[in-house]
Design a protein around this motif. Structure first.
Motif, PDB file in Angstrom:
ATOM      1  N   GLY A  46      15.106   7.081 -42.556  1.00 27.39           N
ATOM      2  CA  GLY A  46      13.896   6.333 -42.098  1.00 27.39           C
ATOM      3  C   GLY A  46      12.923   8.144 -41.417  1.00 27.39           C
ATOM      4  O   GLY A  46      11.865   7.045 -41.259  1.00 27.39           O
ATOM      5  N   VAL A  47      13.277   8.847 -41.397  1.00 27.28           N
ATOM      6  CA  VAL A  47      12.601   9.838 -40.813  1.00 27.28           C
ATOM      7  C   VAL A  47      11.550   9.872 -41.615  1.00 27.28           C
ATOM      8  O   VAL A  47      10.089   9.339 -41.687  1.00 27.28           O
ATOM      9  N   LEU A  48      12.220  10.046 -42.942  1.00 28.48           N
ATOM     10  CA  LEU A  48      11.058  10.463 -44.109  1.00 28.48           C
ATOM     11  C   LEU A  48       9.917   9.395 -44.228  1.00 28.48           C
ATOM     12  O   LEU A  48       8.245   9.151 -44.797  1.00 28.48           O
ATOM     13  N   LEU A  49      10.419   8.039 -44.360  1.00 30.05           N
ATOM     14  CA  LEU A  49       9.938   6.625 -44.463  1.00 30.05           C
ATOM     15  C   LEU A  49       8.884   6.508 -43.110  1.00 30.05           C
ATOM     16  O   LEU A  49       8.294   6.190 -43.491  1.00 30.05           O
ATOM     17  N   GLY A  50       9.038   6.636 -42.253  1.00 28.71           N
ATOM     18  CA  GLY A  50       8.305   6.859 -41.027  1.00 28.71           C
ATOM     19  C   GLY A  50       7.402   7.342 -41.068  1.00 28.71           C
ATOM     20  O   GLY A  50       5.873   7.174 -40.678  1.00 28.71           O
ATOM     21  N   ALA A  51       7.544   8.595 -41.845  1.00 27.63           N
ATOM     22  CA  ALA A  51       6.167   9.422 -41.868  1.00 27.63           C
ATOM     23  C   ALA A  51       5.176   9.071 -42.855  1.00 27.63           C
ATOM     24  O   ALA A  51       3.736   9.572 -42.516  1.00 27.63           O
ATOM     25  N   ALA A  52       6.235   8.819 -43.404  1.00 25.13           N
ATOM     26  CA  ALA A  52       4.893   8.364 -44.764  1.00 25.13           C
ATOM     27  C   ALA A  52       4.229   7.048 -45.489  1.00 25.13           C
ATOM     28  O   ALA A  52       3.202   6.432 -45.398  1.00 25.13           O
ATOM     29  N   THR A  53       5.782   5.806 -43.917  1.00 23.31           N
ATOM     30  CA  THR A  53       4.865   4.447 -43.922  1.00 23.31           C
ATOM     31  C   THR A  53       4.356   3.768 -42.990  1.00 23.31           C
ATOM     32  O   THR A  53       3.442   3.591 -42.475  1.00 23.31           O
ATOM     33  N   GLY A  54       5.811   3.996 -41.398  1.00 19.26           N
ATOM     34  CA  GLY A  54       5.043   3.079 -40.363  1.00 19.26           C
ATOM     35  C   GLY A  54       5.573   2.182 -40.417  1.00 19.26           C
ATOM     36  O   GLY A  54       5.245   1.863 -39.949  1.00 19.26           O
ATOM     37  N   ILE A  55       5.659   1.910 -41.412  1.00 22.50           N
ATOM     38  CA  ILE A  55       6.052  -0.168 -41.666  1.00 22.50           C
ATOM     39  C   ILE A  55       7.245  -0.142 -41.025  1.00 22.50           C
ATOM     40  O   ILE A  55       8.256  -0.208 -42.098  1.00 22.50           O
ATOM     41  N   VAL A  56       7.957  -1.096 -39.794  1.00 19.36           N
ATOM     42  CA  VAL A  56       9.123  -0.342 -39.767  1.00 19.36           C
ATOM     43  C   VAL A  56       9.355  -2.125 -40.478  1.00 19.36           C
ATOM     44  O   VAL A  56      11.236  -1.785 -40.865  1.00 19.36           O
ATOM     45  N   GLY A  57       9.032  -3.231 -40.760  1.00 15.66           N
ATOM     46  CA  GLY A  57       9.965  -4.350 -40.914  1.00 15.66           C
ATOM     47  C   GLY A  57      10.520  -3.962 -42.491  1.00 15.66           C
ATOM     48  O   GLY A  57      11.187  -4.128 -42.790  1.00 15.66           O
ATOM     49  N   ALA A  58       9.336  -2.891 -43.227  1.00 18.02           N
ATOM     50  CA  ALA A  58       9.758  -3.016 -44.691  1.00 18.02           C
ATOM     51  C   ALA A  58      10.578  -2.133 -44.963  1.00 18.02           C
ATOM     52  O   ALA A  58      11.460  -2.095 -45.462  1.00 18.02           O
ATOM     53  N   THR A  59      10.853  -1.178 -43.558  1.00 18.24           N
ATOM     54  CA  THR A  59      11.885   0.011 -43.934  1.00 18.24           C
ATOM     55  C   THR A  59      13.157  -0.514 -43.171  1.00 18.24           C
ATOM     56  O   THR A  59      14.571  -0.111 -43.993  1.00 18.24           O
ATOM     57  N   ILE A  60      13.299  -1.688 -42.699  1.00 15.80           N
ATOM     58  CA  ILE A  60      14.350  -1.983 -42.779  1.00 15.80           C
ATOM     59  C   ILE A  60      14.913  -3.502 -43.212  1.00 15.80           C
ATOM     60  O   ILE A  60      16.376  -2.970 -43.530  1.00 15.80           O
ATOM     61  N   VAL A  61      14.374  -3.901 -43.929  1.00 12.79           N
ATOM     62  CA  VAL A  61      14.465  -5.375 -45.167  1.00 12.79           C
ATOM     63  C   VAL A  61      14.734  -3.918 -46.274  1.00 12.79           C
ATOM     64  O   VAL A  61      15.845  -3.903 -47.101  1.00 12.79           O
TER      65      VAL A  61
ATOM     66  N   GLY B 217      15.022   2.433 -38.683  1.00 19.04           N
ATOM     67  CA  GLY B 217      13.510   1.869 -39.179  1.00 19.04           C
ATOM     68  C   GLY B 217      12.011   1.700 -37.824  1.00 19.04           C
ATOM     69  O   GLY B 217      11.381   1.770 -38.272  1.00 19.04           O
ATOM     70  N   THR B 218      13.020   2.029 -36.521  1.00 24.20           N
ATOM     71  CA  THR B 218      11.677   2.092 -35.903  1.00 24.20           C
ATOM     72  C   THR B 218      11.350   3.136 -35.140  1.00 24.20           C
ATOM     73  O   THR B 218      10.743   3.733 -34.872  1.00 24.20           O
ATOM     74  N   LEU B 219      12.510   4.172 -36.164  1.00 19.30           N
ATOM     75  CA  LEU B 219      11.341   6.198 -36.042  1.00 19.30           C
ATOM     76  C   LEU B 219       9.727   5.635 -36.149  1.00 19.30           C
ATOM     77  O   LEU B 219       9.511   6.799 -35.940  1.00 19.30           O
ATOM     78  N   GLY B 220       9.686   5.351 -37.167  1.00 20.16           N
ATOM     79  CA  GLY B 220       8.204   5.277 -37.250  1.00 20.16           C
ATOM     80  C   GLY B 220       7.554   5.159 -36.876  1.00 20.16           C
ATOM     81  O   GLY B 220       6.156   4.878 -37.432  1.00 20.16           O
ATOM     82  N   GLN B 221       7.422   4.266 -34.917  1.00 22.85           N
ATOM     83  CA  GLN B 221       6.685   4.344 -34.068  1.00 22.85           C
ATOM     84  C   GLN B 221       6.039   5.312 -33.691  1.00 22.85           C
ATOM     85  O   GLN B 221       5.077   5.178 -32.629  1.00 22.85           O
TER      86      GLN B 221
ATOM     87  N   GLY C  93       4.946   5.823 -25.180  1.00 22.09           N
ATOM     88  CA  GLY C  93       5.284   5.528 -27.362  1.00 22.09           C
ATOM     89  C   GLY C  93       6.689   5.345 -26.959  1.00 22.09           C
ATOM     90  O   GLY C  93       7.138   4.653 -27.656  1.00 22.09           O
ATOM     91  N   LEU C  94       7.351   6.583 -26.941  1.00 21.91           N
ATOM     92  CA  LEU C  94       9.603   6.085 -26.446  1.00 21.91           C
ATOM     93  C   LEU C  94       9.842   4.969 -25.858  1.00 21.91           C
ATOM     94  O   LEU C  94      10.317   4.819 -26.785  1.00 21.91           O
ATOM     95  N   VAL C  95       9.353   4.867 -25.239  1.00 19.81           N
ATOM     96  CA  VAL C  95       9.693   3.565 -24.233  1.00 19.81           C
ATOM     97  C   VAL C  95       9.175   2.424 -24.694  1.00 19.81           C
ATOM     98  O   VAL C  95       9.824   1.473 -25.340  1.00 19.81           O
ATOM     99  N   LEU C  96       7.795   2.178 -26.341  1.00 24.29           N
ATOM    100  CA  LEU C  96       7.629   1.170 -26.841  1.00 24.29           C
ATOM    101  C   LEU C  96       8.682   1.205 -27.742  1.00 24.29           C
ATOM    102  O   LEU C  96       8.155   0.101 -28.183  1.00 24.29           O
ATOM    103  N   GLN C  97       9.023   1.775 -28.226  1.00 25.72           N
ATOM    104  CA  GLN C  97       9.760   1.613 -29.364  1.00 25.72           C
ATOM    105  C   GLN C  97      11.582   1.387 -28.918  1.00 25.72           C
ATOM    106  O   GLN C  97      11.728   0.374 -30.229  1.00 25.72           O
ATOM    107  N   THR C  98      11.431   0.762 -28.224  1.00 22.90           N
ATOM    108  CA  THR C  98      12.469   0.423 -27.343  1.00 22.90           C
ATOM    109  C   THR C  98      12.298  -1.119 -27.882  1.00 22.90           C
ATOM    110  O   THR C  98      12.677  -2.118 -28.072  1.00 22.90           O
ATOM    111  N   SER C  99      11.222  -2.007 -27.346  1.00 19.81           N
ATOM    112  CA  SER C  99      10.861  -3.140 -27.560  1.00 19.81           C
ATOM    113  C   SER C  99      11.333  -3.492 -28.987  1.00 19.81           C
ATOM    114  O   SER C  99      11.129  -4.712 -29.622  1.00 19.81           O
TER     115      SER C  99
END
Length: 441
Positions: A107-122, A150-154, A375-381
């Motif tokens: 999740g960390v690597l994909l978050g930094a590389a892509t930042g796409i939550v939906g794609a990472t979780i799927v 999956g949300t770490l990319g946010q 940003g951290l609070v928005l991630q919880t959404s």
């Protein structure tokens, strides 16, 4: 209150009503702003609108948005995640809870590389959830780890959330990226520590991968795969972020190099085809157009709200909140958390945050610290039921035996861990501010 202030309240209420009945976000924002602004002032209120919109579409920093989106979509569609999961799974598979640790690392690597939550979780859901369930992981724990990862990319840069927050707060993108590095990695570390602690307390809950399965790859083969699979995306991310944080390149220039680097990486792997390039271009266009449509609509809303005296209304509202500056900040963060049950991060960023921002500017609050807290609070959404997008994404690919309630229950402990991260940054602002200060930003 004046009649115009009542109109400002009515505009916000109407916006929520339109969202609840299914009207798209950007249209809801623009329609309510035009109608209530026209009622309050007539057409003259919107004389400034063309210049506001021109400022958005000519903003050099915003050029980074489609470039980072292209970089992320290209890496996502190249099946990078599948190889990362395989390699990192073998690295940590011998630990109790090792698969969970591997999922957070991915999740960390994909978050930094892509930042796409939906794609990472799927991707994580399809590739790891059946395996986790087969190995005896509880359904709630398995789904919670995938959604949280999956949300770490946010919050881990480069992130669209950070780019837009930088614009709203009047800070540079590089400063926000630098400020988010330690909190983002700290949140991932909190997840990993929690998983390992639970694995030690309940060893049978998260068993290690059997030795015979891990033996399918020798140490030499595993080392080669680490270098060839993990190395290139990590190198690309470090090059992009390092050039921004180090002041070598502007965010837009670094984003362009990231997009080119992702293209070359996929080409060298032999996966670049005309079909892939077309799919990536279309996805980039759709995502970027959605973001800019909302950005432009938000200009209409902000102009109407301020014209109707909404800023003064918000300032008076904070007078009712006990605790002074810190009490007002806690109130805003709590309100954003509650809004996250129903709205997406971009709506909260461009509707709720600008309403409160003038008060905190007047109080002299550090905008970088405020931005990371937001940003951290928005991630919880992405994790909060009933409308957390991470939960929806996972439910769409989860096996039939995994219910929606399982996914909701699984997310709750990780929401608590996110609150722990928010509390740490709130109590120790230097977690967010020391890196920008250290590099002189």
């Amino acid at each position: 209150m004046s009649p115009n202030e009542w109109l400002a309240i009515g505009m916000i209420a109407a916006f929520f009503v339109l969202l609840l009945i299914g009207i798209p976000v950007a249209i809801s924002i623009a329609v309510t702003a035009f109608i209530f602004g026209y009622i309050g002032f007539g057409p003259m209120l919107f004389n400034l609108l063309p210049s506001r919109i021109y400022g958005v579409v000519t903003n050099y920093t915003f050029m980074a948005i489609p470039l980072f989106v292209f970089m992320g979509v290209m890496l996502e569609k190249s099946k990078l995640a599948e190889e990362l999961i395989d390699v990192i799974g073998h690295l940590f598979g011998g630990l109790s809870g090792g698969m969970g640790v591997a999922i957070i690392f991915v999740g960390v690597l994909l978050g930094a590389a892509t930042g796409i939550v939906g794609a990472t979780i799927v991707t994580l859901g399809l590739l790891t959830l059946p395996t986790l369930l087969r190995r005896g992981y509880p359904k709630t724990l398995a789904t919670g780890m995938i959604c949280a990862s999956g949300t770490l990319g946010q919050i881990i840069p480069p992130s669209l959330v950070l780019i837009l927050l930088a614009e709203i707060l009047g800070e540079s993108v590089g400063t926000m990226f630098a400020a988010a590095m330690v909190p983002g990695l700290a949140l991932a570390g909190i997840y990993i520590i929690a998983i390992l602690v639970v694995a030690q307390l309940y060893p049978g809950m998260m068993p290690p991968i059997p030795a015979e399965e891990r033996a399918q790859l020798s140490k030499k083969q595993l080392l080669i795969k680490v270098v060839t699979v993990v190395g290139p995306p990590v190198g690309l991310v470090f090059a992009v972020l390092g050039s921004i944080i180090g002041g070598i390149a502007a965010p837009t220039e670094a984003a362009a190099m990231g997009a080119l680097g992702a293209l070359l990486f996929v080409a060298c792997s032999g996966r670049l085809t005309l079909t892939l390039l077309t799919d990536v271009a279309k996805a980039t266009l759709v995502i970027s157009a959605m973001v800019f449509f909302i950005l432009i609509s938000a200009q209409v809303f902000g102009l109407a709200f301020r014209g109707l005296g909404g800023e003064h209304l918000v300032a008076r509202m904070f007078d009712w909140v006990p605790g002074g500056e810190l009490g007002a900040l806690l109130f805003m963060l709590l309100l954003m958390f509650v809004l996250g049950f129903f709205l997406e991060w971009i709506e909260i960023s461009y509707i709720a945050l600008p309403l409160f921002l003038p008060f905190f500017v007047q109080m002299g609050v550090d905008m970088v610290w405020l931005g990371i807290l937001v940003g951290l609070v928005l991630q919880t959404s992405f994790l909060t039921p009933p409308f957390g997008w991470s939960l929806f994404f996972l439910k769409g690919v989860a096996p039939k035996e995994v219910s929606t309630l399982d996914i909701y229950k699984g997310a709750l402990p990780f929401i608590a861990l996110q609150f722990l991260a928010v509390a740490l940054v709130f109590l120790f602002p230097s977690i967010a501010t020391w890196l920008p200060d250290a590099i002189g930003w």
